[in-house]
Design an enzyme around this catalytic site. Structure first.
Site, mmCIF file in Angstrom:
data_model
loop_
_atom_site.group_PDB
_atom_site.id
_atom_site.type_symbol
_atom_site.label_atom_id
_atom_site.label_comp_id
_atom_site.label_asym_id
_atom_site.label_seq_id
_atom_site.Cartn_x
_atom_site.Cartn_y
_atom_site.Cartn_z
ATOM 1 N N ASP A 205 0.820 -1.204 0.000
ATOM 2 C CA ASP A 205 0.000 0.000 0.000
ATOM 3 C C ASP A 205 0.864 1.268 0.000
ATOM 4 O O ASP A 205 1.879 1.328 0.701
ATOM 5 C CB ASP A 205 -0.849 -0.061 1.285
ATOM 6 N N GLU A 247 1.271 -0.460 -5.039
ATOM 7 C CA GLU A 247 0.262 0.570 -5.244
ATOM 8 C C GLU A 247 1.002 1.893 -5.366
ATOM 9 O O GLU A 247 1.382 2.500 -4.360
ATOM 10 C CB GLU A 247 -0.731 0.647 -4.074
HETATM 11 C C1 GLC Z 1 -4.485 3.081 -0.130
HETATM 12 C C2 GLC Z 1 -5.802 2.344 0.028
HETATM 13 C C3 GLC Z 1 -6.829 3.264 0.622
HETATM 14 C C4 GLC Z 1 -6.330 3.814 1.939
HETATM 15 C C5 GLC Z 1 -4.966 4.490 1.748
HETATM 16 C C6 GLC Z 1 -4.336 4.874 3.055
HETATM 17 O O1 GLC Z 1 -4.556 4.064 -1.086
HETATM 18 O O2 GLC Z 1 -6.209 1.828 -1.204
HETATM 19 O O3 GLC Z 1 -8.059 2.606 0.798
HETATM 20 O O4 GLC Z 1 -7.248 4.717 2.467
HETATM 21 O O5 GLC Z 1 -4.063 3.611 1.106
HETATM 22 O O6 GLC Z 1 -3.955 3.738 3.778
#
Ligand code: GLC
Length: 571
Positions: A205, A247
């Site tokens: 993430d 991500e």
């Molecule tokens: C990522 C997740 C999202 C979350 C963010 C902060 O972007 O997809 O849902 O709020 O991280 O952790």
């Protein structure tokens, strides 16, 4: 623990299904989905034809960011079950041939994580340096605010120790300090814990934000790559067949370094492609898709893009220019309640105005463009959303299994559900549910099942090269997917009218064409120019069979009259 065997780059051949455990099925009737419920529904998932599951965060958390606010990296949130349930889930998934991908939230923890509780209690806490502190909120001023609707600054004042702490997301989610070698060690332990338990992949993430450096945007810093390469090397040494997915919501050229030379991430999302699929279908114009894929650099051979239409977040519009953003907002989010941060908080079916032809076409693009597709739970039945729920909760409502109480999701009192089910006359669970759709061969669910099965019958979709075919008709998006001798020709009509197109197929002169769903033979490619007619939002998935194979297939077809189980095409 059972392991799944297969190619080390298995992630190129899977279709991923994204699930929040809390939303799928509630086995203990407390109103919240749980691992025992998920285990019960694994057969459904298997039948859908997807081959990997990505689970949203499920460890202990105050749930102010749906579990991305981690209170404990290795304890299961009690609402979702126990560690034994998770082990049983992984085993059962593996028995069914399904890979399991879970979350690794590296960048931040919850403010309630014991590390932060201690760090915030005293400047001399041994955990003080686990987080990023400053006397002034003026540091790192070049850094954008991501949750712009709720946060005004990336710094929040901590009164007890009289300093500000740094956070890229909600103020209750302090960023970890990756300069601190102890933080790096802690996170490496977490990685080994989950891979040791048997998960096949980790979705990492918010990766671009791990380090901060004055005078930069504090994104994509070289230190981040150094750390990720180290993490990858340790994973390769101890868990060589596992996968790391980044991500990184960035432009393709900025994502490229996350693949390294095949020594960093195995996969990364293609964020800029997603909004362009929505522009292309709204404008009946193939250029947004062709342009972004033309600009997408080649990635190392062991690496793979992850592509998607919708997910648990808002449909993010960060990777478009201002004009494109305005267009998307005015087309897909006229009601201001549909907007969140720089994005749109709606599901696929409502975005497509519930037009079956458009929904199927979007799935055609998702399943045939290069990369590994990710489907979001509920989109296979065309679930709706609820703009009255705050934040992104409107796209995280309970899965609709049947027209029974609570959509068959839970036996709890409706008032005890973690979220109301969708109840309106168009998308409500009484109408849109798995049980209804399983009955009809042409329901959205069964259509998607069939598309998934066809995609899974040809490895070229996950691994092949892409070549666009250009024509005068911009409403038509046509491309070859090619892998060795295997070739597919995909033609999509992005317009709401019947369209005809002439394509130059000289590259495959002499080949024969077979439609991939029904195995219907089309005329041989005798001349360079080939004419196709498509219905509104229609698409063709065509297999091109080389002359020698065509003859073999004719011979086989003749004998398959007496052996009907033999298939005409072996793509
Ligand atoms: C990522 C997740 C999202 C979350 C963010 C902060 O972007 O997809 O849902 O709020 O991280 O952790």
């Amino acid at each position: 623990m059972t392991a799944l065997h297969g190619a080390p780059d298995w992630y190129k051949d899977v279709i991923i299904y994204e699930i929040p455990v809390k939303s799928f099925f509630d086995k203990n009737h407390d109103g919240v989905g749980d691992f025992p419920g998920l285990i019960e529904k694994l057969d459904y998932i298997k039948d859908l034809g997807v081959t990997a599951l990505w689970l949203l965060p499920f460890t202990d958390s105050p749930l102010r960011d749906d579990g991305y606010d981690i209170r404990d990296y290795t304890t299961i949130h009690p609402s979702y079950g126990s560690m034994d349930d998770v082990r049983r889930f992984i085993d059962k998934a593996h028995d069914l041939g399904l890979r399991v991908i879970s979350e690794l939230v590296l960048n931040h923890t919850s403010r309630t994580h014991p590390w932060f509780v201690s760090a915030a209690s005293s400047r001399s806490s041994p955990y003080r340096d686990y987080y990023v502190w400053s006397d002034t909120p003026e540091k790192y001023r070049g850094t954008r605010i991501i949750f712009s609707d709720t946060e005004k600054s990336n710094w929040t004042w901590e009164p007890r120790t009289r300093q500000y702490y740094w956070h890229r997301f909600f103020h209750h989610q302090p960023d970890l300090n990756f300069e601190n070698p102890k933080v790096q060690e802690e996170l490496l332990k977490v990685v080994k814990f989950w891979f040791g338990l048997g998960v096949d992949g980790l979705r990492c993430d918010a990766v671009p934000y791990l380090f901060e450096r004055e005078g930069t945007s504090c994104e994509n810093l070289p230190e981040t790559h150094t750390f990720m390469k180290r993490l990858r090397a340790e994973v390769d040494r101890e868990f060589p067949d596992r996968m790391l997915l980044a991500e990184a919501n960035q432009w393709p050229q900025d994502v490229l370094p996350y693949f390294g030379e095949g020594d960093e991430f195995h996969m990364a999302y293609h964020f800029p492609l997603m909004p362009r699929l929505f522009i292309a279908i709204a404008k009946s114009d193939n250029r947004p898709i062709i342009d972004i894929l033309d600009q997408t650099p080649k990635i190392p051979s062991a690496c793979q893009w992850a592509i998607f239409l919708r997910n648990h977040d808002e449909l993010t519009l960060e990777m478009v220019n201002d004009q494109e953003r305005d267009y998307l907002w005015s087309t897909y989010a006229q009601d201001p309640r549909m907007r969140l941060n720089i994005g749109i908080r709606r599901r696929l079916a409502p975005l497509m105005q519930n037009d079956r032809r458009k929904i199927d076409l979007m799935h055609s693009l998702l399943l045939t463009l290069p990369g590994t597709p990710i489907l979001y739970y509920g989109d296979e039945i065309g679930m709706g959303d609820n703009v009255h729920l705050g934040d992104r909760n409107g796209v995280r409502t309970p899965m609709q299994w049947s027209s029974d109480k609570n959509g068959g999701f839970s036996r709890a009192n409706p008032s005890d559900l973690y979220s109301p089910v969708i109840q309106n006359p168009i998308y409500g669970y009484q109408v849109v549910n798995v049980e209804n759709q399983a009955r009809f061969p042409t329901s959205p669910l069964n259509t998607l099942r069939q598309m998934i099965a066809v995609r899974q019958s040809a490895r070229l979709f996950g691994r092949g090269e892409l070549h666009f075919l250009h024509s005068k008709n911009r409403s038509i998006l046509a491309y070859f997917r090619e892998m060795g001798k295997d070739v597919a020709l995909i033609i999509n009509n992005l317009s709401d009218r019947a369209e005809s197109v002439t394509l130059d197929l000289s590259r495959y002169r002499g080949y024969s064409i077979v439609e991939m769903f029904d195995k219907t033979p089309f005329p041989l490619i005798a001349r360079a120019r080939f004419h196709f007619t498509l219905s509104p939002y229609g698409f063709f998935w065509l297999s091109l069979i080389p002359p020698a194979r065509t003859q073999r297939n004719h011979a086989r077809a003749a004998s398959s009259a007496s052996h009907p189980e033999r298939r005409l095409i072996d793509s």
